[in-house]
Scaffold this motif. Structure first.
Motif, PDB file in Angstrom:
ATOM      1  N   MET A   1       0.851  -1.217   0.024  1.00 39.88           N
ATOM      2  CA  MET A   1      -0.091  -0.064   0.073  1.00 39.88           C
ATOM      3  C   MET A   1       0.733   1.160   0.051  1.00 39.88           C
ATOM      4  SD  MET A   1      -3.054   1.127   2.638  1.00 39.88           S
ATOM      5  CE  MET A   1      -3.216  -0.619   3.204  1.00 39.88           C
ATOM      6  N   SER A   2       0.559   2.215  -0.897  1.00 37.25           N
ATOM      7  CA  SER A   2       1.578   3.524  -0.854  1.00 37.25           C
ATOM      8  C   SER A   2       0.986   4.563   0.136  1.00 37.25           C
ATOM      9  CB  SER A   2       1.397   3.948  -2.434  1.00 37.25           C
ATOM     10  OG  SER A   2       0.296   4.652  -2.514  1.00 37.25           O
ATOM     11  N   MET A   3       2.133   5.393   0.217  1.00 36.31           N
ATOM     12  CA  MET A   3       1.685   6.475   1.076  1.00 36.31           C
ATOM     13  C   MET A   3       0.348   6.987   0.661  1.00 36.31           C
ATOM     14  SD  MET A   3       3.846   6.821   3.587  1.00 36.31           S
ATOM     15  CE  MET A   3       3.759   8.179   4.100  1.00 36.31           C
ATOM     16  N   GLY A   4      -0.395   7.145   1.744  1.00 32.86           N
ATOM     17  CA  GLY A   4      -1.676   7.961   1.413  1.00 32.86           C
ATOM     18  C   GLY A   4      -2.822   7.005   1.032  1.00 32.86           C
ATOM     19  N   ALA A   5      -2.468   5.679   0.660  1.00 35.52           N
ATOM     20  CA  ALA A   5      -3.673   4.830   0.348  1.00 35.52           C
ATOM     21  C   ALA A   5      -4.411   4.493   0.982  1.00 35.52           C
ATOM     22  CB  ALA A   5      -2.854   3.654  -0.804  1.00 35.52           C
ATOM     23  N   TYR A   6      -5.648   4.441   0.964  1.00 37.25           N
ATOM     24  CA  TYR A   6      -6.782   3.894   1.953  1.00 37.25           C
ATOM     25  C   TYR A   6      -7.750   3.207   1.265  1.00 37.25           C
ATOM     26  CZ  TYR A   6      -9.448   4.665   6.193  1.00 37.25           C
ATOM     27  OH  TYR A   6     -10.254   4.422   7.139  1.00 37.25           O
ATOM     28  N   ASP A   7      -7.684   1.774   1.232  1.00 34.12           N
ATOM     29  CA  ASP A   7      -8.674   1.161   0.662  1.00 34.12           C
ATOM     30  C   ASP A   7      -9.635   0.533   1.849  1.00 34.12           C
ATOM     31  OD1 ASP A   7      -7.338  -0.714   2.168  1.00 34.12           O
ATOM     32  OD2 ASP A   7      -6.680  -2.146   0.282  1.00 34.12           O
ATOM     33  N   GLU A   8     -10.690  -0.248   1.248  1.00 37.82           N
ATOM     34  CA  GLU A   8     -11.749  -0.699   2.009  1.00 37.82           C
ATOM     35  C   GLU A   8     -11.344  -1.804   3.003  1.00 37.82           C
ATOM     36  OE1 GLU A   8     -16.175  -2.443   1.463  1.00 37.82           O
ATOM     37  OE2 GLU A   8     -15.393  -1.281   0.019  1.00 37.82           O
ATOM     38  N   ALA A   9     -10.259  -2.365   2.685  1.00 40.80           N
ATOM     39  CA  ALA A   9      -9.642  -3.343   3.956  1.00 40.80           C
ATOM     40  C   ALA A   9      -9.274  -2.618   4.875  1.00 40.80           C
ATOM     41  CB  ALA A   9      -8.410  -4.237   3.154  1.00 40.80           C
ATOM     42  N   GLU A  10      -8.592  -1.239   4.591  1.00 42.21           N
ATOM     43  CA  GLU A  10      -7.792  -0.574   5.810  1.00 42.21           C
ATOM     44  C   GLU A  10      -9.065  -0.125   6.671  1.00 42.21           C
ATOM     45  OE1 GLU A  10      -5.053   1.328   8.264  1.00 42.21           O
ATOM     46  OE2 GLU A  10      -5.111  -0.454   7.094  1.00 42.21           O
ATOM     47  N   HIS A  11      -9.978   0.361   6.090  1.00 42.59           N
ATOM     48  CA  HIS A  11     -11.247   0.874   6.570  1.00 42.59           C
ATOM     49  C   HIS A  11     -11.875   0.067   7.624  1.00 42.59           C
ATOM     50  CE1 HIS A  11     -14.908   3.271   7.195  1.00 42.59           C
ATOM     51  NE2 HIS A  11     -15.400   2.285   6.948  1.00 42.59           N
ATOM     52  N   GLU A  12     -12.072  -1.302   6.980  1.00 44.56           N
ATOM     53  CA  GLU A  12     -12.566  -2.509   7.870  1.00 44.56           C
ATOM     54  C   GLU A  12     -11.925  -2.610   9.007  1.00 44.56           C
ATOM     55  OE1 GLU A  12     -13.619  -5.514   5.125  1.00 44.56           O
ATOM     56  OE2 GLU A  12     -15.158  -4.470   4.126  1.00 44.56           O
ATOM     57  N   ARG A  13     -10.348  -2.620   8.843  1.00 42.94           N
ATOM     58  CA  ARG A  13      -9.475  -2.844   9.843  1.00 42.94           C
ATOM     59  C   ARG A  13      -9.581  -1.990  10.769  1.00 42.94           C
ATOM     60  NH1 ARG A  13      -4.815  -1.642  11.981  1.00 42.94           N
ATOM     61  NH2 ARG A  13      -4.239   0.230  10.473  1.00 42.94           N
ATOM     62  N   ARG A  14      -9.685  -0.535  10.621  1.00 46.04           N
ATOM     63  CA  ARG A  14      -9.802   0.328  11.751  1.00 46.04           C
ATOM     64  C   ARG A  14     -11.116   0.426  12.447  1.00 46.04           C
ATOM     65  NH1 ARG A  14      -6.450   5.742   9.713  1.00 46.04           N
ATOM     66  NH2 ARG A  14      -4.600   4.511   8.882  1.00 46.04           N
ATOM     67  N   GLU A  15     -12.080   0.052  11.538  1.00 46.46           N
ATOM     68  CA  GLU A  15     -13.402   0.001  12.119  1.00 46.46           C
ATOM     69  C   GLU A  15     -13.373  -0.948  13.161  1.00 46.46           C
ATOM     70  OE1 GLU A  15     -17.137   1.194  12.910  1.00 46.46           O
ATOM     71  OE2 GLU A  15     -15.872   2.084  11.523  1.00 46.46           O
ATOM     72  N   ARG A  16     -12.963  -2.332  13.099  1.00 43.71           N
ATOM     73  CA  ARG A  16     -12.801  -3.317  14.011  1.00 43.71           C
ATOM     74  C   ARG A  16     -11.867  -2.857  15.281  1.00 43.71           C
ATOM     75  NH1 ARG A  16     -11.935  -6.229   9.258  1.00 43.71           N
ATOM     76  NH2 ARG A  16      -9.533  -6.520   9.932  1.00 43.71           N
ATOM     77  N   MET A  17     -10.967  -2.155  15.027  1.00 45.30           N
ATOM     78  CA  MET A  17     -10.037  -1.879  15.977  1.00 45.30           C
ATOM     79  C   MET A  17     -10.720  -0.747  16.852  1.00 45.30           C
ATOM     80  SD  MET A  17      -6.252  -1.046  14.287  1.00 45.30           S
ATOM     81  CE  MET A  17      -5.768   0.166  15.570  1.00 45.30           C
ATOM     82  N   THR A  18     -11.559   0.270  16.260  1.00 43.28           N
ATOM     83  CA  THR A  18     -12.375   1.240  17.135  1.00 43.28           C
ATOM     84  C   THR A  18     -13.574   0.640  17.923  1.00 43.28           C
ATOM     85  OG1 THR A  18     -13.598   1.882  15.367  1.00 43.28           O
ATOM     86  CG2 THR A  18     -11.426   3.194  15.899  1.00 43.28           C
ATOM     87  N   SER A  19     -14.065  -0.610  17.229  1.00 44.06           N
ATOM     88  CA  SER A  19     -15.219  -1.179  17.994  1.00 44.06           C
ATOM     89  C   SER A  19     -14.637  -1.817  19.133  1.00 44.06           C
ATOM     90  CB  SER A  19     -15.993  -2.001  16.709  1.00 44.06           C
ATOM     91  OG  SER A  19     -15.189  -2.895  16.621  1.00 44.06           O
ATOM     92  N   GLN A  20     -13.596  -2.237  19.130  1.00 42.81           N
ATOM     93  CA  GLN A  20     -13.159  -3.040  20.206  1.00 42.81           C
ATOM     94  C   GLN A  20     -12.521  -2.194  21.603  1.00 42.81           C
ATOM     95  OE1 GLN A  20      -9.924  -5.519  18.494  1.00 42.81           O
ATOM     96  NE2 GLN A  20     -11.292  -6.674  17.283  1.00 42.81           N
ATOM     97  N   VAL A  21     -12.506  -1.133  21.216  1.00 45.26           N
ATOM     98  CA  VAL A  21     -12.121  -0.159  22.541  1.00 45.26           C
ATOM     99  C   VAL A  21     -13.055  -0.007  23.529  1.00 45.26           C
ATOM    100  CG1 VAL A  21     -11.446   2.330  23.129  1.00 45.26           C
ATOM    101  CG2 VAL A  21     -10.931   1.421  20.863  1.00 45.26           C
ATOM    102  N   GLU A  22     -12.705  -0.261  24.743  1.00 44.17           N
ATOM    103  CA  GLU A  22     -13.592  -0.346  26.216  1.00 44.17           C
ATOM    104  C   GLU A  22     -13.172   0.769  26.812  1.00 44.17           C
ATOM    105  OE1 GLU A  22     -14.843  -3.575  27.773  1.00 44.17           O
ATOM    106  OE2 GLU A  22     -14.704  -4.988  26.239  1.00 44.17           O
ATOM    107  N   PRO A  23     -14.468   1.663  27.156  1.00 44.28           N
ATOM    108  CA  PRO A  23     -14.094   2.597  28.244  1.00 44.28           C
ATOM    109  C   PRO A  23     -13.383   2.435  29.522  1.00 44.28           C
ATOM    110  CG  PRO A  23     -16.349   2.202  28.072  1.00 44.28           C
ATOM    111  CD  PRO A  23     -15.538   1.229  26.994  1.00 44.28           C
TER     112      PRO A  23
END
Length: 58
Positions: A1-23
């Motif tokens: 993945m090049s600098m600045g590239a942001y594909d759907e897989a990256e979006h899904e990976r980040r979505e999973r990471m943020t959904s796992q955060v517990e307060p």
């Protein structure tokens, strides 16, 4: 993945990471008990005069 590239897989990976955060327990708001004091200081005219003097010194 090049600098600045942001594909759907990256979006899904980040979505999973943020959904796992517990307060944490330190996220609770604290109740402040005490007093707050402030000094209104100089009048508005005195502050404007001081500002004008500072601008003149520049």
């Amino acid at each position: 993945m090049s600098m600045g590239a942001y594909d759907e897989a990256e979006h899904e990976r980040r979505e999973r990471m943020t959904s796992q955060v517990e307060p944490g327990t330190d996220d609770d708001r604290k109740t402040y008990r005490g007093t707050v004091e402030y000094d209104s200081g100089d009048s508005t005219d005195a502050l404007l005069e001081q500002f004008k003097q500072m601008k003149a010194d520049d």
